[in-house]
Design a protein around this motif. Structure first.
Motif, mmCIF file in Angstrom:
data_model
loop_
_atom_site.group_PDB
_atom_site.id
_atom_site.type_symbol
_atom_site.label_atom_id
_atom_site.label_comp_id
_atom_site.label_asym_id
_atom_site.label_seq_id
_atom_site.Cartn_x
_atom_site.Cartn_y
_atom_site.Cartn_z
ATOM 1 N N SER A 217 0.836 -1.193 0.000
ATOM 2 C CA SER A 217 0.000 0.000 0.000
ATOM 3 C C SER A 217 0.874 1.246 0.000
ATOM 4 O O SER A 217 1.761 1.375 0.842
ATOM 5 N N ASP A 218 0.621 2.173 -0.909
ATOM 6 C CA ASP A 218 1.441 3.383 -0.941
ATOM 7 C C ASP A 218 1.145 4.339 0.210
ATOM 8 O O ASP A 218 1.884 5.283 0.435
ATOM 9 N N VAL A 219 0.096 4.072 0.969
ATOM 10 C CA VAL A 219 -0.193 4.862 2.167
ATOM 11 C C VAL A 219 0.107 4.058 3.430
ATOM 12 O O VAL A 219 -0.331 4.414 4.520
ATOM 13 N N ARG A 220 0.838 2.972 3.297
ATOM 14 C CA ARG A 220 1.277 2.118 4.402
ATOM 15 C C ARG A 220 0.104 1.636 5.250
ATOM 16 O O ARG A 220 0.134 1.694 6.469
ATOM 17 N N ASN A 221 -0.921 1.137 4.602
ATOM 18 C CA ASN A 221 -2.089 0.577 5.271
ATOM 19 C C ASN A 221 -1.733 -0.826 5.754
ATOM 20 O O ASN A 221 -1.527 -1.724 4.955
ATOM 21 N N SER A 222 -1.703 -1.028 7.066
ATOM 22 C CA SER A 222 -1.270 -2.317 7.615
ATOM 23 C C SER A 222 -2.264 -3.435 7.370
ATOM 24 O O SER A 222 -1.960 -4.597 7.607
ATOM 25 N N ALA A 223 -3.465 -3.105 6.891
ATOM 26 C CA ALA A 223 -4.440 -4.149 6.556
ATOM 27 C C ALA A 223 -4.163 -4.753 5.183
ATOM 28 O O ALA A 223 -4.755 -5.759 4.815
ATOM 29 N N GLU A 224 -3.266 -4.144 4.418
ATOM 30 C CA GLU A 224 -2.885 -4.651 3.100
ATOM 31 C C GLU A 224 -1.676 -5.578 3.243
ATOM 32 O O GLU A 224 -0.933 -5.510 4.225
ATOM 33 N N PRO A 225 -1.432 -6.453 2.270
ATOM 34 C CA PRO A 225 -0.282 -7.367 2.357
ATOM 35 C C PRO A 225 1.041 -6.628 2.552
ATOM 36 O O PRO A 225 1.257 -5.548 2.013
#
Length: 153
Positions: free
Chosen positions: A37-45
């Motif tokens: 995720s380019d916004v550093r979303n920790s719910a993404e791989p």
């Protein structure tokens, strides 16, 4: 990922890269987070490299989300005794191409492999975060286009 230093703020174009070279001087555990995720979303791989857990082990982890479910994580751990140095920079590299995530020492990719996780789901890394753990201070130098940039954490 809220406590990481965002490497992307240095205007690094991550498109297509499959490795990172860095040096770190610290007395304790450190982490490198490679996010899809380019916004550093920790719910993404994401891939997480946890260097120096309990002063002895290193983990390479693939996380499909931020849950604690066993099915969302694939990991390997391996011994890395005496990997800390409070007074000198210690060089590392990480490679994440073709589903193999590798950690090595030195600044030459694929030399001095410390450990690896095979057959991890592959994704494009869009954000990188680094941190030192549990209140330990550290200094990082991350290689951008052949040069090292200093980060004090």
């Amino acid at each position: 990922m809220d406590y990481t230093i965002d490497v992307n703020k240095y205007n690094l174009d991550l498109s297509g890269i499959t490795s990172l070279v860095f040096e770190v001087k610290r007395c304790g555990r450190t982490h490198v987070l490679l996010s899809s995720s380019d916004v550093r979303n920790s719910a993404e791989p994401m891939y997480e490299i946890d260097i120096g857990y309990n002063n002895y082990d290193t983990f390479i982890i693939y996380r499909s989300d931020d849950s604690l479910d066993h099915e969302s994580r694939k990991y390997v751990n391996f011994p890395t005794p005496d990997i800390f140095n409070c007074t000198m920079y210690y060089p590392f590299w990480i490679s994440w191409k073709e589903g193999d995530i590798k950690l090595g020492s030195g600044i030459v990719i694929d030399d001095n492999i410390l450990g690896y996780l095979t057959n991890a789901p592959q994704f494009e890394v869009k954000a990188i975060g680094v941190l030192t753990d549990y209140g330990e201070l550290g200094s990082w130098r991350i290689q951008f286009e052949g040069n090292f940039e200093a980060l004090n954490i």
